[in-house]
Design an enzyme around this catalytic site. Structure first.
Site, mmCIF file in Angstrom:
data_model
loop_
_atom_site.group_PDB
_atom_site.id
_atom_site.type_symbol
_atom_site.label_atom_id
_atom_site.label_comp_id
_atom_site.label_asym_id
_atom_site.label_seq_id
_atom_site.Cartn_x
_atom_site.Cartn_y
_atom_site.Cartn_z
ATOM 1 N N SER A 113 0.809 -1.212 0.000
ATOM 2 C CA SER A 113 0.000 0.000 0.000
ATOM 3 C C SER A 113 0.846 1.268 0.000
ATOM 4 C CB SER A 113 -0.964 -0.001 1.188
ATOM 5 O OG SER A 113 -0.266 -0.022 2.406
ATOM 6 N N THR A 114 2.040 1.219 0.564
ATOM 7 C CA THR A 114 2.909 2.398 0.581
ATOM 8 C C THR A 114 3.172 2.894 -0.840
ATOM 9 O OG1 THR A 114 3.945 1.645 2.622
ATOM 10 C CG2 THR A 114 5.166 3.266 1.322
ATOM 11 N N ALA A 116 1.328 1.866 -3.622
ATOM 12 C CA ALA A 116 0.040 2.070 -4.292
ATOM 13 C C ALA A 116 -0.518 3.457 -4.002
ATOM 14 C CB ALA A 116 -0.954 0.998 -3.852
ATOM 15 N N ARG A 117 -0.330 3.948 -2.791
ATOM 16 C CA ARG A 117 -0.838 5.270 -2.411
ATOM 17 C C ARG A 117 -0.067 6.405 -3.062
ATOM 18 N NH1 ARG A 117 -3.446 4.354 3.279
ATOM 19 N NH2 ARG A 117 -3.671 2.103 3.127
ATOM 20 N N LEU A 137 10.010 -8.161 -11.164
ATOM 21 C CA LEU A 137 8.981 -7.227 -10.719
ATOM 22 C C LEU A 137 8.795 -6.140 -11.763
ATOM 23 C CD1 LEU A 137 10.670 -6.645 -7.252
ATOM 24 C CD2 LEU A 137 8.632 -8.040 -7.600
ATOM 25 N N GLU A 138 7.577 -5.674 -11.927
ATOM 26 C CA GLU A 138 7.336 -4.531 -12.804
ATOM 27 C C GLU A 138 6.726 -3.414 -11.980
ATOM 28 O OE1 GLU A 138 4.792 -2.005 -15.439
ATOM 29 O OE2 GLU A 138 3.900 -3.897 -14.812
ATOM 30 N N GLN A 157 3.658 -7.978 -1.472
ATOM 31 C CA GLN A 157 3.400 -9.075 -0.544
ATOM 32 C C GLN A 157 2.971 -10.317 -1.304
ATOM 33 O OE1 GLN A 157 -0.131 -9.412 2.206
ATOM 34 N NE2 GLN A 157 1.495 -9.200 3.736
ATOM 35 N N TYR A 173 4.750 -26.357 -13.104
ATOM 36 C CA TYR A 173 5.536 -25.481 -13.972
ATOM 37 C C TYR A 173 6.839 -26.181 -14.379
ATOM 38 C CZ TYR A 173 7.393 -21.066 -15.743
ATOM 39 O OH TYR A 173 7.906 -20.077 -16.553
ATOM 40 N N GLN A 183 15.164 -18.451 -13.225
ATOM 41 C CA GLN A 183 15.707 -17.148 -13.653
ATOM 42 C C GLN A 183 16.513 -16.529 -12.524
ATOM 43 O OE1 GLN A 183 12.065 -15.253 -14.895
ATOM 44 N NE2 GLN A 183 11.686 -14.352 -12.907
#
Length: 191
Positions: A113-114, A116-117, A137-138, A157, A173, A183
Protein backbone atom coordinates in the site's frame (compact mmCIF):
# COMPACT_ATOMS: atom_id res chain seq x y z
CA UNK A 1 -7.15 -24.71 -1.14
CA UNK A 2 -6.31 -22.52 1.85
CA UNK A 3 -4.27 -19.39 2.50
CA UNK A 4 -1.24 -20.01 4.70
CA UNK A 5 -0.23 -18.19 7.89
CA UNK A 6 3.05 -16.84 9.21
CA UNK A 7 3.73 -20.15 11.07
CA UNK A 8 3.45 -22.16 7.82
CA UNK A 9 5.62 -19.66 5.91
CA UNK A 10 8.36 -19.81 8.57
CA UNK A 11 8.30 -23.62 8.61
CA UNK A 12 8.46 -23.91 4.79
CA UNK A 13 11.26 -21.35 4.54
CA UNK A 14 13.35 -22.80 7.35
CA UNK A 15 12.82 -26.52 6.63
CA UNK A 16 12.48 -26.52 2.83
CA UNK A 17 14.34 -23.41 1.63
CA UNK A 18 11.18 -21.94 0.05
CA UNK A 19 12.49 -18.36 0.48
CA UNK A 20 16.21 -17.42 0.61
CA UNK A 21 17.29 -15.21 2.24
CA UNK A 22 14.39 -15.46 4.66
CA UNK A 23 13.36 -12.89 7.25
CA UNK A 24 11.13 -14.49 9.93
CA UNK A 25 9.96 -11.11 11.29
CA UNK A 26 8.61 -7.86 9.87
CA UNK A 27 11.54 -5.42 9.43
CA UNK A 28 10.57 -1.72 9.53
CA UNK A 29 13.90 0.03 10.18
CA UNK A 30 17.34 -0.19 8.61
CA UNK A 31 20.40 -1.21 10.67
CA UNK A 32 21.16 2.51 11.19
CA UNK A 33 17.65 3.13 12.57
CA UNK A 34 16.06 4.77 9.49
CA UNK A 35 12.38 4.02 8.71
CA UNK A 36 11.93 1.89 5.62
CA UNK A 37 9.21 0.17 3.59
CA UNK A 38 8.75 -3.04 5.62
CA UNK A 39 9.69 -6.53 4.48
CA UNK A 40 9.65 -10.05 5.91
CA UNK A 41 6.98 -12.33 7.30
CA UNK A 42 3.53 -10.86 7.90
CA UNK A 43 0.36 -12.44 9.29
CA UNK A 44 -0.65 -14.24 6.09
CA UNK A 45 2.14 -13.51 3.64
CA UNK A 46 5.70 -12.50 2.99
CA UNK A 47 6.74 -8.97 2.03
CA UNK A 48 9.45 -9.23 -0.64
CA UNK A 49 12.27 -6.77 -1.31
CA UNK A 50 13.43 -5.19 -4.52
CA UNK A 51 17.14 -5.67 -5.31
CA UNK A 52 19.51 -2.99 -6.63
CA UNK A 53 19.17 -4.37 -10.18
CA UNK A 54 16.77 -2.33 -12.35
CA UNK A 55 15.94 -2.07 -16.04
CA UNK A 56 14.42 1.34 -16.67
CA UNK A 57 12.19 1.73 -19.71
CA UNK A 58 13.33 4.33 -22.22
CA UNK A 59 11.92 5.52 -25.52
CA UNK A 60 15.28 6.77 -26.74
CA UNK A 61 15.25 4.32 -29.68
CA UNK A 62 11.54 4.85 -30.51
CA UNK A 63 10.87 1.13 -30.57
CA UNK A 64 7.57 -0.69 -30.08
CA UNK A 65 7.12 -2.82 -26.98
CA UNK A 66 6.46 -6.23 -28.50
CA UNK A 67 6.37 -9.29 -26.21
CA UNK A 68 7.07 -11.58 -29.21
CA UNK A 69 10.08 -9.58 -30.37
CA UNK A 70 11.30 -7.64 -27.38
CA UNK A 71 14.10 -5.16 -27.99
CA UNK A 72 16.45 -5.13 -24.99
CA UNK A 73 17.60 -1.66 -26.12
CA UNK A 74 14.27 -0.41 -24.71
CA UNK A 75 15.84 -0.44 -21.24
CA UNK A 76 18.68 1.30 -19.46
CA UNK A 77 20.33 -0.77 -16.76
CA UNK A 78 20.56 0.82 -13.31
CA UNK A 79 22.37 -0.68 -10.33
CA UNK A 80 21.72 1.59 -7.36
CA UNK A 81 20.06 1.99 -3.96
CA UNK A 82 17.03 3.50 -5.71
CA UNK A 83 15.56 3.99 -9.15
CA UNK A 84 13.72 7.08 -10.41
CA UNK A 85 10.95 6.10 -12.83
CA UNK A 86 9.89 8.85 -15.25
CA UNK A 87 6.23 9.93 -15.36
CA UNK A 88 3.88 7.43 -17.02
CA UNK A 89 6.69 4.93 -17.47
CA UNK A 90 7.90 1.71 -15.87
CA UNK A 91 10.91 -0.24 -14.68
CA UNK A 92 11.68 -3.90 -14.20
CA UNK A 93 13.55 -5.16 -11.17
CA UNK A 94 14.07 -8.42 -9.32
CA UNK A 95 13.61 -9.61 -5.79
CA UNK A 96 16.37 -10.01 -3.24
CA UNK A 97 14.74 -13.34 -2.35
CA UNK A 98 15.03 -16.57 -4.33
CA UNK A 99 11.87 -18.73 -4.25
CA UNK A 100 11.30 -22.50 -4.47
CA UNK A 101 7.57 -23.08 -4.68
CA UNK A 102 6.33 -26.54 -3.58
CA UNK A 103 4.21 -28.62 -5.97
CA UNK A 104 1.08 -28.14 -3.87
CA UNK A 105 1.39 -24.34 -3.59
CA UNK A 106 0.39 -21.36 -5.75
CA UNK A 107 1.16 -17.74 -4.86
CA UNK A 108 -0.39 -14.42 -5.69
CA UNK A 109 1.67 -11.26 -5.29
CA UNK A 110 0.24 -7.78 -4.71
CA UNK A 111 1.93 -4.41 -4.35
CA UNK A 112 2.33 -2.84 -0.92
CA UNK A 113 0.00 0.00 0.00
CA UNK A 114 2.91 2.40 0.58
CA UNK A 115 3.67 2.37 -3.16
CA UNK A 116 0.04 2.07 -4.29
CA UNK A 117 -0.84 5.27 -2.41
CA UNK A 118 1.84 7.05 -4.44
CA UNK A 119 0.44 5.88 -7.80
CA UNK A 120 3.10 3.20 -8.21
CA UNK A 121 1.71 -0.16 -9.26
CA UNK A 122 3.75 -3.32 -8.63
CA UNK A 123 2.80 -6.09 -11.04
CA UNK A 124 3.89 -9.68 -10.52
CA UNK A 125 2.39 -12.82 -12.03
CA UNK A 126 1.58 -15.85 -9.81
CA UNK A 127 4.42 -18.16 -8.78
CA UNK A 128 3.22 -21.51 -10.09
CA UNK A 129 3.67 -24.91 -8.45
CA UNK A 130 7.34 -26.00 -8.60
CA UNK A 131 8.53 -22.70 -10.08
CA UNK A 132 11.80 -21.41 -8.70
CA UNK A 133 13.97 -18.35 -9.22
CA UNK A 134 14.27 -14.66 -8.47
CA UNK A 135 11.02 -12.86 -9.18
CA UNK A 136 10.97 -10.23 -11.93
CA UNK A 137 8.98 -7.23 -10.72
CA UNK A 138 7.34 -4.53 -12.80
CA UNK A 139 6.88 -1.06 -11.34
CA UNK A 140 4.48 1.24 -13.24
CA UNK A 141 4.55 4.93 -12.45
CA UNK A 142 1.00 6.04 -13.20
CA UNK A 143 1.63 9.62 -12.07
CA UNK A 144 2.65 12.74 -14.02
CA UNK A 145 5.68 13.05 -11.69
CA UNK A 146 8.92 11.04 -11.34
CA UNK A 147 8.63 8.19 -8.80
CA UNK A 148 11.30 6.71 -6.55
CA UNK A 149 11.66 2.96 -5.88
CA UNK A 150 13.93 1.86 -3.02
CA UNK A 151 16.24 -1.15 -3.28
CA UNK A 152 16.50 -3.59 -0.35
CA UNK A 153 13.13 -2.49 1.02
CA UNK A 154 9.67 -4.04 0.81
CA UNK A 155 7.70 -3.61 -2.41
CA UNK A 156 5.04 -6.35 -2.60
CA UNK A 157 3.40 -9.08 -0.54
CA UNK A 158 3.28 -12.73 -1.55
CA UNK A 159 0.25 -14.76 -0.44
CA UNK A 160 0.62 -18.55 -0.36
CA UNK A 161 -2.23 -20.95 -1.18
CA UNK A 162 -1.84 -24.66 -0.47
CA UNK A 163 -3.91 -27.30 -2.28
CA UNK A 164 -5.71 -29.98 -0.33
CA UNK A 165 -3.79 -33.27 -0.20
CA UNK A 166 -6.18 -34.91 -2.68
CA UNK A 167 -6.10 -31.98 -5.11
CA UNK A 168 -2.40 -31.42 -6.00
CA UNK A 169 -1.87 -30.42 -9.63
CA UNK A 170 -1.09 -33.13 -12.20
CA UNK A 171 1.38 -30.96 -14.13
CA UNK A 172 3.59 -28.38 -12.46
CA UNK A 173 5.54 -25.48 -13.97
CA UNK A 174 8.70 -27.60 -13.69
CA UNK A 175 7.00 -30.60 -15.39
CA UNK A 176 6.13 -28.55 -18.46
CA UNK A 177 9.58 -26.94 -18.67
CA UNK A 178 8.43 -23.36 -18.00
CA UNK A 179 10.55 -20.77 -19.79
CA UNK A 180 11.16 -18.67 -16.66
CA UNK A 181 12.29 -21.59 -14.49
CA UNK A 182 15.44 -20.78 -12.50
CA UNK A 183 15.71 -17.15 -13.65
CA UNK A 184 18.53 -15.31 -11.90
CA UNK A 185 18.35 -11.66 -12.97
CA UNK A 186 15.80 -9.21 -14.28
CA UNK A 187 14.35 -11.43 -17.00
CA UNK A 188 12.87 -9.89 -20.13
CA UNK A 189 9.87 -11.44 -21.98
CA UNK A 190 10.40 -14.79 -23.74
CA UNK A 191 8.19 -16.71 -26.14
Amino acid sequence: MSIKSDKWIRRMAEQHGMIEPFEPNQVKTSPDGQRMVSYGTSSYGYDIRCSKEFKLFTNINSTIVDPKNFDSNSFVEVNADFCIIPPNSFALARTVEYFRIPRNVLTICLGKSTYARCGIIVNVTPFEPEWEGYVTLEFSNTTPLPAKIYANEGCAQVLFFEADDDDVCETSYKDRGGKYQGQVGVTLPKI
